[in-house]
Design a protein around this motif. Structure first.
Motif, PDB file in Angstrom:
ATOM      1  N   ALA A 272      12.815  -9.935 -22.650  1.00  0.00           N
ATOM      2  CA  ALA A 272      12.428 -10.816 -21.552  1.00  0.00           C
ATOM      3  C   ALA A 272      10.942 -10.649 -21.274  1.00  0.00           C
ATOM      4  N   LYS A 273      10.349 -11.668 -20.669  1.00  0.00           N
ATOM      5  CA  LYS A 273       8.951 -11.601 -20.244  1.00  0.00           C
ATOM      6  C   LYS A 273       8.887 -10.988 -18.851  1.00  0.00           C
ATOM      7  N   VAL A 274       8.058  -9.966 -18.718  1.00  0.00           N
ATOM      8  CA  VAL A 274       8.002  -9.200 -17.470  1.00  0.00           C
ATOM      9  C   VAL A 274       6.561  -9.142 -16.967  1.00  0.00           C
ATOM     10  N   ARG A 275       6.400  -9.278 -15.654  1.00  0.00           N
ATOM     11  CA  ARG A 275       5.105  -9.037 -15.018  1.00  0.00           C
ATOM     12  C   ARG A 275       5.352  -8.584 -13.588  1.00  0.00           C
ATOM     13  N   PHE A 276       4.318  -8.014 -12.986  1.00  0.00           N
ATOM     14  CA  PHE A 276       4.355  -7.648 -11.573  1.00  0.00           C
ATOM     15  C   PHE A 276       3.244  -8.390 -10.837  1.00  0.00           C
ATOM     16  N   GLU A 277       3.515  -8.751  -9.604  1.00  0.00           N
ATOM     17  CA  GLU A 277       2.495  -9.253  -8.700  1.00  0.00           C
ATOM     18  C   GLU A 277       2.438  -8.317  -7.505  1.00  0.00           C
ATOM     19  N   TYR A 278       1.231  -8.050  -7.001  1.00  0.00           N
ATOM     20  CA  TYR A 278       1.084  -7.073  -5.936  1.00  0.00           C
ATOM     21  C   TYR A 278      -0.019  -7.502  -4.979  1.00  0.00           C
ATOM     22  N   PHE A 279       0.027  -6.941  -3.770  1.00  0.00           N
ATOM     23  CA  PHE A 279      -0.923  -7.325  -2.726  1.00  0.00           C
ATOM     24  C   PHE A 279      -0.980  -6.226  -1.675  1.00  0.00           C
TER      25      PHE A 279
ATOM     26  N   LEU B  35      -7.836  -0.830  -4.805  1.00  0.00           N
ATOM     27  CA  LEU B  35      -8.943  -0.092  -4.230  1.00  0.00           C
ATOM     28  C   LEU B  35      -8.427   1.193  -3.594  1.00  0.00           C
ATOM     29  N   PRO B  36      -9.295   2.200  -3.433  1.00  0.00           N
ATOM     30  CA  PRO B  36      -8.835   3.488  -2.914  1.00  0.00           C
ATOM     31  C   PRO B  36      -8.271   3.399  -1.498  1.00  0.00           C
ATOM     32  N   GLY B  37      -7.265   4.240  -1.251  1.00  0.00           N
ATOM     33  CA  GLY B  37      -6.738   4.403   0.090  1.00  0.00           C
ATOM     34  C   GLY B  37      -5.977   3.216   0.638  1.00  0.00           C
ATOM     35  N   LYS B  38      -5.366   2.424  -0.232  1.00  0.00           N
ATOM     36  CA  LYS B  38      -4.630   1.239   0.195  1.00  0.00           C
ATOM     37  C   LYS B  38      -3.146   1.384  -0.118  1.00  0.00           C
ATOM     38  N   LYS B  39      -2.322   0.668   0.645  1.00  0.00           N
ATOM     39  CA  LYS B  39      -0.901   0.568   0.363  1.00  0.00           C
ATOM     40  C   LYS B  39      -0.585  -0.862  -0.058  1.00  0.00           C
ATOM     41  N   TYR B  40       0.227  -0.975  -1.098  1.00  0.00           N
ATOM     42  CA  TYR B  40       0.511  -2.274  -1.699  1.00  0.00           C
ATOM     43  C   TYR B  40       2.013  -2.522  -1.757  1.00  0.00           C
ATOM     44  N   ASN B  41       2.381  -3.763  -1.554  1.00  0.00           N
ATOM     45  CA  ASN B  41       3.718  -4.228  -1.921  1.00  0.00           C
ATOM     46  C   ASN B  41       3.630  -4.895  -3.283  1.00  0.00           C
ATOM     47  N   TYR B  42       4.721  -4.878  -4.025  1.00  0.00           N
ATOM     48  CA  TYR B  42       4.719  -5.548  -5.315  1.00  0.00           C
ATOM     49  C   TYR B  42       6.033  -6.274  -5.524  1.00  0.00           C
ATOM     50  N   GLU B  43       6.013  -7.220  -6.434  1.00  0.00           N
ATOM     51  CA  GLU B  43       7.190  -8.003  -6.783  1.00  0.00           C
ATOM     52  C   GLU B  43       7.339  -8.026  -8.297  1.00  0.00           C
ATOM     53  N   LEU B  44       8.562  -8.052  -8.737  1.00  0.00           N
ATOM     54  CA  LEU B  44       8.888  -8.081 -10.159  1.00  0.00           C
ATOM     55  C   LEU B  44       9.302  -9.490 -10.564  1.00  0.00           C
ATOM     56  N   PHE B  45       8.745  -9.955 -11.677  1.00  0.00           N
ATOM     57  CA  PHE B  45       9.109 -11.261 -12.223  1.00  0.00           C
ATOM     58  C   PHE B  45       9.635 -11.059 -13.643  1.00  0.00           C
ATOM     59  N   ILE B  46      10.829 -11.586 -13.883  1.00  0.00           N
ATOM     60  CA  ILE B  46      11.421 -11.575 -15.212  1.00  0.00           C
ATOM     61  C   ILE B  46      11.631 -13.009 -15.649  1.00  0.00           C
TER      62      ILE B  46
END
Length: 445
Positions: free
Chosen positions: A49-56, A88-99
């Motif tokens: 499957a094709k996999v990627r992540f998106e984050y912010f 960037l340093p000192g940050k918290k991120y959410n991410y999402e998985l795409f299949i």
């Protein structure tokens, strides 16, 4: 009528695609290493499957970033390891998985953090990390007959609730069995089965993970450097874990190191170079001179107030049986003497293997600081209630013979850091706590 039929056909075509994205997820996602400018994200699919992540950033969800897209394949166990490199340093991120371009929803947080740029600016940040070893996930058709060896898998929910910055897996993170350790197919099967444990998924998805191995995730019980598939063992271990580096000495195996805040961790390999436990015809080694000499040099160059040496088996226990380093007495003497000769400060050993937890303390004379060795085991594999009567370095009231894990907290100003060790039972209840000040792990001036 034609419009209705067209809509119905499109709906029937799309709905299977939407559901298949969920069905294509085998295990993970898992968060691997973190630095100030990149982090590793890991996932395994059920088929290609094709996999990627998106984050912010958590406080800026409109500005999104993407990893590369990777197509998983059977050759690599349908595993994808992708780098989030726009952080960037000192940050918290959410991410999402795409299949296959479809977002996969999970009912628990999926997040990671970047390390802080504190140097020359502030005191180092407080650090909380989890430790544990010996994780057995039952699989009846390949397990030994009788009572299941693994239990209390809800312990991973208890670790998750403690919200550690990262988890350090101390070996025997999965258990290879006779059906597994003679083929690459067997390795992939067992690692996949263990990694797919439902109770483990929330912890993997929101806590950075680092690991070493011991015999059961390297090969057969008590396996050593003669193991015929040790290169396969190394390949699959690297495939399923997300350390920032491996084999830093260029000899094979998984030796590495990483930093978190002002702490440094030295991940040792106690299997790849090991002499058989029953071979007394040559100079016996667990780590090997080249690995020890690299370690001493790396320790000497480290500025960390606590230098954690992470190894699969006990180092400071005086019980010379099972697979403790005491059974390799000459090499252990060489290691400890080199640490003393180099005047290295702040050393703490972290290890597993023994299916019980205990803190050991070693101090040869009044002119040196005490070395500590924290053994933390077992997570879910059979626990041992037998105390260590021959370990004269063991600290009274720190023995735990039930499933448990540790949370290590390092806090305080840069010049007065304090390590707080707390051992918890499977439900997250505190069993004992011990504080160690960095100032007390120094030589007299």
């Amino acid at each position: 009528m034609k419009k209705f039929l067209f809509t119905l056909i499109i709906t029937l075509l799309i709905n299977p695609l939407l559901s298949s994205a969920q069905d294509l997820l085998q295990s993970g996602p898992m968060v691997g290493y973190s630095t100030m400018m990149e982090a590793l994200l890991w996932v395994q699919t059920t088929k290609s499957a094709k996999v990627r992540f998106e984050y912010f950033e958590q406080n800026n969800p409109k500005k999104r970033f993407k990893t590369e897209t990777y197509t998983t394949s059977a050759k690599d166990g349908f595993v994808a390891k992708l780098i989030a490199n726009k952080i960037l340093p000192g940050k918290k991120y959410n991410y999402e998985l795409f299949i296959n371009n479809k977002r996969v929803k999970r009912d628990y947080p999926m997040e990671f953090q970047s390390q802080s740029l504190w140097q020359w600016r502030t005191d180092p940040p407080e650090v909380n990390f989890a430790i544990g070893s010996c994780n057995y996930v039952n699989e009846e058709r390949f397990d030994r007959p009788g009572r299941p060896y693994g239990s209390d898998h809800n312990i991973f929910h208890s670790i998750h609730k403690k919200d550690p910055d990262f988890m350090l897996w101390l070996g025997d993170n999965t258990y290879l069995r006779e059906a597994d350790w003679n083929s690459r197919t067997g390795f992939l099967h067992r690692y996949t089965h263990t990694r797919s444990l439902p109770e483990m998924q929330p912890l993997l998805a929101s806590t950075h993970n680092y690991a070493i191995w011991d015999d059961h995730d390297f090969g057969p019980n008590d396996a050593d450097g003669s193991y015929w598939l040790k290169e396969t063992a190394s390949e699959i271990f690297k495939l399923f874990w997300g350390n920032p580096n491996y084999d830093v000495i260029g000899e094979g195996g998984i030796t590495g190191s990483f930093q978190w805040a002002d702490l440094q961790f030295f991940l040792l390999d106690n299997r790849y170079y090991r002499t058989s436990n029953k071979n007394f015809t040559e100079n016996r080694q667990m780590l090997g001179k080249k690995q020890i000499d690299w370690l001493i040099n790396a320790l000497a160059s480290s500025q960390a107030p606590f230098k954690f040496i992470v190894i699969g088996g006990q180092v400071l226990s005086t019980e010379a049986w099972y697979e403790n380093h005491a059974t390799f007495a000459d090499e252990r003497h060489y290691l400890l003497q080199k640490i003393r000769d180099a005047k290295i400060e702040g050393v703490v050993f972290l290890d597993g293997d023994r299916h019980h937890t205990i803190l050991s303390r070693y101090k040869e004379n009044k002119d040196v600081y005490p070395l500590y060795d924290l053994t933390c085991s077992s997570l879910t594999a059979g626990a041992h209630n037998r105390k260590e009567p021959l370990n004269t370095n063991g600290i009274e009231d720190t023995f735990v013979g039930q499933h448990n894990f540790g949370i290590l907290n390092v806090s305080g100003p840069r010049k007065d850091r304090v390590l707080k060790i707390t051992i918890f039972d499977k439900d997250g209840n505190s069993l004992w706590t011990q504080n160690i000040r960095a100032k007390d792990l120094k030589y007299r001036r």
